[in-house]
Design a protein around this motif. Sequence first.
Motif, PDB file in Angstrom:
ATOM      1  N   GLY A  68      20.633   2.977  30.839  1.00 52.74           N
ATOM      2  CA  GLY A  68      20.954   1.738  30.094  1.00 52.74           C
ATOM      3  C   GLY A  68      20.649   0.353  30.524  1.00 52.74           C
ATOM      4  O   GLY A  68      20.391  -0.478  29.848  1.00 52.74           O
ATOM      5  N   LEU A  69      20.536   0.330  31.905  1.00 55.79           N
ATOM      6  CA  LEU A  69      20.034  -1.005  32.425  1.00 55.79           C
ATOM      7  C   LEU A  69      18.675  -1.435  32.159  1.00 55.79           C
ATOM      8  O   LEU A  69      18.370  -2.451  31.703  1.00 55.79           O
ATOM      9  N   ALA A 100      14.890  -4.174  28.622  1.00 63.16           N
ATOM     10  CA  ALA A 100      13.510  -4.411  27.603  1.00 63.16           C
ATOM     11  C   ALA A 100      13.938  -5.224  26.515  1.00 63.16           C
ATOM     12  O   ALA A 100      13.359  -5.962  25.695  1.00 63.16           O
ATOM     13  N   VAL A 101      15.386  -4.960  25.902  1.00 60.41           N
ATOM     14  CA  VAL A 101      15.831  -5.701  24.604  1.00 60.41           C
ATOM     15  C   VAL A 101      16.036  -7.140  24.773  1.00 60.41           C
ATOM     16  O   VAL A 101      15.578  -7.663  23.866  1.00 60.41           O
ATOM     17  N   ALA A 102      16.483  -7.575  25.775  1.00 58.08           N
ATOM     18  CA  ALA A 102      16.567  -9.011  26.227  1.00 58.08           C
ATOM     19  C   ALA A 102      15.315  -9.598  26.042  1.00 58.08           C
ATOM     20  O   ALA A 102      15.136 -10.708  25.777  1.00 58.08           O
ATOM     21  N   CYS A 103      14.181  -9.086  26.884  1.00 56.75           N
ATOM     22  CA  CYS A 103      12.878  -9.657  26.954  1.00 56.75           C
ATOM     23  C   CYS A 103      12.212  -9.711  25.739  1.00 56.75           C
ATOM     24  O   CYS A 103      11.594 -10.761  25.307  1.00 56.75           O
ATOM     25  N   TYR A 104      12.212  -8.542  24.863  1.00 57.12           N
ATOM     26  CA  TYR A 104      11.766  -8.623  23.502  1.00 57.12           C
ATOM     27  C   TYR A 104      12.368  -9.508  22.742  1.00 57.12           C
ATOM     28  O   TYR A 104      11.685 -10.038  21.682  1.00 57.12           O
ATOM     29  N   GLY A 121      10.606 -12.590  20.750  1.00 60.13           N
ATOM     30  CA  GLY A 121      10.711 -12.642  19.291  1.00 60.13           C
ATOM     31  C   GLY A 121      11.282 -14.062  18.849  1.00 60.13           C
ATOM     32  O   GLY A 121      10.874 -14.447  17.789  1.00 60.13           O
ATOM     33  N   LEU A 122      12.413 -14.388  19.345  1.00 60.79           N
ATOM     34  CA  LEU A 122      12.866 -15.806  19.016  1.00 60.79           C
ATOM     35  C   LEU A 122      11.880 -16.934  19.500  1.00 60.79           C
ATOM     36  O   LEU A 122      11.936 -18.124  18.602  1.00 60.79           O
ATOM     37  N   SER A 123      11.171 -16.750  20.597  1.00 57.99           N
ATOM     38  CA  SER A 123      10.250 -17.845  20.705  1.00 57.99           C
ATOM     39  C   SER A 123       9.167 -17.961  19.507  1.00 57.99           C
ATOM     40  O   SER A 123       8.352 -18.950  19.509  1.00 57.99           O
TER      41      SER A 123
END
Length: 503
Positions: A238-239, A244-248, A252-254
Amino acid sequence: MAATTLDVDSPQSTSPSGGKTFLGHPRGLATLFMTETWERFSYYGMRALLVLYLVAPTAKGGLGFNTATGLAIYSVYTAMVYLLALPGGWLSDRLWGARKTVAVGGGIIMVGHFLLAVPAEASFFAGLALIAVGSGMLKSNISTMVGHLYPDRNDARRDGGFTIFYMGINLGAFLAPLVIGTVGQKVNWHLGFALAGVGMAIGLIQFLVGSRHLSKASDVVASPLPAAERTAILRKAGLWLAVAVACYAAVGLSGVFTINWVLTPLSLAGIAIPVLVFTRIKRDPELSQDDTRKVSGFIWFFIAAAVFWMIYDQSGSTLTVFASDNTAGTLFGIGFPSSWFQSLNPLFIMALAPVVAWLWVALAKKAKNPSTSRKFVYGLMGIGLSFAVMMAAMAAASGGVKVSPLWLALVYLVQTVAELCLSPVGLSVTTKLAPQKYASQMMGVWFLAVTAGDCVASLLQQFLGDAFLSTASFAVQGTAAALAGFAVWMYRKRIGALMGDVH
């Protein structure tokens, strides 16, 4: 005297269920043979279309990627299929046992193929992910189940049994491009993908019906997972998922996200993970010195296989593009879609595998059977030679000339002979050298050789772009295979000593 693969009356030809035998082998081999035939029908049918669909213009129903990106996506996808064989083996060893893991994996594969049939890019990549997960669960365990049919690790029928099993793989692989490839290229891409899902459904039903013939060892959970350890694993997973979700999400937002943000990290991971896995296994204090030495011997075969698969797996990517762009689509006045070239390798295997299986047994009776190391040398030299032929084909295609299909036919023939020297033998030696604690997981580790080879190919495809499909590229890769074969030959005695009582 050891039984041959066709010696039905041999007293060694027993089945776990006590019933009839299959070509002199345990009856359960027939169940696994047919299950793998249909699973490979679904996989290779989809694979015959994958690169062509990725690079086809959107106006023609494809996804419109450039050639280099399409090749890299293909390489990473196939790498992930084999990478996930490792956790698939872990599920068998620690949670479910091989039989249940194969059944669940087959169901996931079926759903994945039907998602590919939905004409949307998001569902397409979700389908690829599910097929990779399900294939990882099925691949390592179904091969291990073949090994369960032969309790004696030095049973002379063992290599022959794996070769017959390998024919099941190639029966499905032969039919798939002819059926699914034709429908996908000539009628509709997504209808072709749907046919792949139907094939997996048939295979799953066959497995469930015929599973009573399998060895009871296939139900055993070798090293059950304690509840506390299960909780710790879920917490760690889970960690890492959250990271991974936070990094991508940040990428994506950048606004800088491209497909390479997925391809490059996965390619690097596919190379690094085998190193970490071997380090963990060799440091396991529960393994005996004999087990540790055998793992060291296995590493030699692993590296050699990685070089082999780096070249061999380009049959569905680099060679497919060459078939589509540089090869004539007619022979003796008969036209055919480019996906049909994917049927050549399994056709040659079905013709030659019985001959090779008979040859190994015949040589063993005369005490002249080549060692596993020598068979690997033959495989590496052969795969290197196939790319020497591709160099000549590229030269013939210069100036936009469409070369004869016989060029690719020769390449596939050479690769087939090389494959029969290395791949079935590699499956067999893995089951022989695997420590009991890592019985199913070691088959997953063997498949990591494909992952490593495909990931190297993916990085090269991303870095070189269109130059990857060139005479110079074929020359470098062919030379690398020949050098790997020479290294195995030079150190064959040391490898044999590490293998101990396995021969």
